[in-house]
Design a protein around this motif. Structure first.
Motif, PDB file in Angstrom:
ATOM      1  N   TYR A  20       0.845  -1.193   0.000  1.00 60.09           N
ATOM      2  CA  TYR A  20       0.000   0.000   0.000  1.00 60.09           C
ATOM      3  C   TYR A  20       0.883   1.248   0.000  1.00 60.09           C
ATOM      4  O   TYR A  20       1.944   1.285   0.632  1.00 60.09           O
ATOM      5  N   GLU A  66      -3.733   0.608  -2.820  1.00 58.79           N
ATOM      6  CA  GLU A  66      -3.011  -0.658  -2.961  1.00 58.79           C
ATOM      7  C   GLU A  66      -2.186  -0.610  -4.241  1.00 58.79           C
ATOM      8  O   GLU A  66      -2.681  -0.205  -5.303  1.00 58.79           O
ATOM      9  N   VAL A 125      -5.936  -1.230   8.482  1.00 55.95           N
ATOM     10  CA  VAL A 125      -6.024  -2.133   7.329  1.00 55.95           C
ATOM     11  C   VAL A 125      -6.014  -3.582   7.787  1.00 55.95           C
ATOM     12  O   VAL A 125      -6.799  -4.418   7.300  1.00 55.95           O
ATOM     13  N   LEU A 148     -12.664  -1.231   3.989  1.00 63.18           N
ATOM     14  CA  LEU A 148     -11.518  -0.356   4.202  1.00 63.18           C
ATOM     15  C   LEU A 148     -11.855   1.099   3.891  1.00 63.18           C
ATOM     16  O   LEU A 148     -11.470   2.007   4.630  1.00 63.18           O
TER      17      LEU A 148
END
Length: 563
Positions: free
Chosen positions: A364, A379, A454, A464
């Protein structure tokens, strides 16, 4: 009332002599035409010029107001002599207002009516409702929504609200109990103050426009509030008026006494200023919503204070956070961090910080605005310098060009693609000291926080993006608003019932004070600053991989700023 005004009625004793005859013990009570005519004459006289006095601009103006469940009564007075007075019958909707709202409605009604006398001049408002004195001195956002609309209507007038016991408020009290039935017109207020859409005559048709609260949840909230015995009793007290002493209040309602002036009712739901009072049956579900992003106790407290309230809410939040198995599993080891703060930015998106992190084999990219603490998380399928540069370039094209960006010395940020990006866009690239991540402690703290969120979200099937929304909507601390409000100048909408307010000014001063406090706290046990090194000086350098020291010579001073 006639006796109260008798000093201003010429030959009052002679004219009231007929009526006094009925008070004698040996006189039978028979209300005939003579008595009625005498009574009518006296009523006429108190409305004539013989009783009313001329307005004197040099004297202090006093506006006496009172409200009952039937109507409003107001008198304009100078030196205890009436200048004008009037009354108004409440509509069916207005009669359902809470007591403090009816009292405030009386002020709005006559301030608007006596605009010529009052505008541009300081005056005193006398009321027999103590909570009204307190709420008028508080910030506007502390008032319930309907009361906010009323207070806004009189913002342009210079007045002070003072308390006087009801028995001493003869004129206004009498007029409110016997209002003029021919005057029942509406008093114009703003249609909406961030939350309530309308007030139809049929109570069953009431609709609450709570931000991001679906109609079904609104109906549930209203129904559960009605079923809750404590809140039902509280609604009755709000409508009828609070007693003079807390001892006269039922014990189970005394917890609301301290902020009674902030309570109001809108379409069956009780508000404490901008906060919604949650019935006991719904506190568990609201607690889960508050802690859905698994933030800490203080952050969850701040998020809750923006939208909801119930007695012992802080205790319930603390108990829930301490017993949360997810938070216990991923709680920090709490390492010590000496702090070398960077210069505080003066505006949003002026200075960025960026870093990469990994969770369960997935990479990430985290980029944070140092002014607002607003996080951007993406991501990354590849962590090459080109991919990182392209992603940050997309942020820059969306929010504008920053002056600088702080990163570590990873190949993603020292690669040719990233160097080309900073050169083309004119962004100053500042790197932290090698092998010393604490020199960029700002992004390291955000990496720990976001990485923890996360992990929890992925492991337990959470959303998320929804968790990131709550992080961006949570106030930074007690003096600073949320990251979203700092960067956008407005709060963002979440899934919680809430009412938003305009943002505060001078955030930069609070940020600087907060940074100074953090430095003082973290540097208490730090060693003193080492003397500067000079070119040609012989030193020893620590090999981080082997853990051994080796001799070296200082060649030149680095052009990078000290971190």
């Amino acid at each position: 009332m006639l006796s109260y005004l008798s000093p201003y009625i010429p030959r009052f004793a002679d004219k009231a002599h007929t009526l006094r005859g009925l008070l004698k013990n040996d006189t039978p009570w028979v209300w005939d035409t003579n008595y009625q005519n005498c009574f009518d004459d006296l009523k006429t006289m108190i409305t004539e010029d013989a009783c009313l006095k001329y307005y004197d601009p040099s004297l202090t103006i006093t506006l006496e107001v009172d409200a009952s469940q039937k109507g409003l009564g107001v008198a304009l007075v100078q030196n205890n002599q009436p200048i004008a007075f009037g009354s108004k019958t409440l509509t069916d909707t207005q009669s359902r207002y809470s007591n403090i709202e009816r009292e405030m409605l009386a002020i709005v009604y006559r301030i608007q009516r006596y605009h010529t006398y009052l505008y541009g001049k300081g005056f005193i408002v006398i009321t027999d409702h103590k909570p009204l004195v307190t709420i008028c001195r508080k910030p506007l956002h502390a008032a319930p929504p309907r009361l906010q609309r009323m207070l806004i209507q009189v913002q342009g007038y210079n007045f002070e609200v003072m308390y006087r016991p009801g028995p001493q408020l003869v004129l206004a009290d009498t007029l409110s109990r016997l209002p003029n039935p021919e005057n029942s017109s509406e008093i114009e207020l703003d249609e909406r103050i961030d939350g309530l859409i309308f007030e139809p005559e049929d109570p069953e048709m009431y609709t609450i426009a709570l931000i991001n609260f679906s109609p079904d949840k609104q109906n549930t909230l209203r129904a559960e509030t009605s079923k809750d015995l404590k809140l039902s009793a509280l609604k009755e007290v709000i409508l009828q008026g609070w007693p003079e002493k807390i001892q006269d209040l039922p014990k189970h309602l005394r917890a609301f006494w301290a902020f009674r002036d902030e309570l109001g009712i809108e379409t069956g739901v009780i508000f404490k200023g901008r906060q919604v009072l949650i019935p006991d049956s719904m506190t568990e579900s609201i607690l889960k919503q508050l802690h859905s992003s698994h933030q800490g106790i203080e952050k969850t407290h701040r998020l809750a204070r923006e939208s909801v309230y119930w007695i012992k809410m802080n205790d319930d939040i603390e108990k829930m956070c301490r017993s949360c198995s997810v938070c216990i599993e991923y709680q920090d080891a709490n390492p010590k961090e000496p702090l070398q703060p960077h210069k505080v930015p003066t505006k949003p998106w002026q200075s960025l910080a960026s870093d990469l992190f990994e969770v369960n084999g997935r990479h990430y990219l985290l980029t944070v605005d140092r002014y607002s603490k607003f996080p951007m998380v993406d991501e990354m399928h590849t962590t090459s310098s080109h991919a990182v540069a392209q992603k940050i370039q997309a942020y820059v094209s969306l929010f504008g060009r920053p002056d600088e960006i702080l990163t570590d010395n990873g190949t993603q940020y020292t690669g040719e693609a990233f160097k080309q990006f900073t050169k083309e866009w004119g962004v100053k690239h500042i790197t932290s000291s090698p092998h010393y991540p604490k020199s960029n402690g700002f992004i390291e703290r955000h990496v720990r926080h976001i990485k923890s969120i996360v992990k929890k979200t992925l492991k337990y099937g959470g959303n998320l993006q929804m968790a990131l929304l709550q992080i961006r909507a949570t106030p930074i601390d007690s003096k600073l608003p949320s990251p979203a409000e700092l960067i956008f100048g407005r709060p963002v909408t979440t899934l919680l019932p809430s009412r938003t307010d305009p943002g505060k000014e001078e955030h930069r001063l609070n940020l600087e004070q907060r940074t100074a406090n953090m430095k003082e706290h973290h540097d208490r046990n730090s060693r003193k600053e080492l003397p500067p090194l000079q070119p040609g000086q012989h030193v020893t350098v620590l090999n981080k991989e082997r853990g051994t020291w080796h001799p070296a010579t200082v060649v030149e001073k680095s052009t990078e700023p000290r971190s």
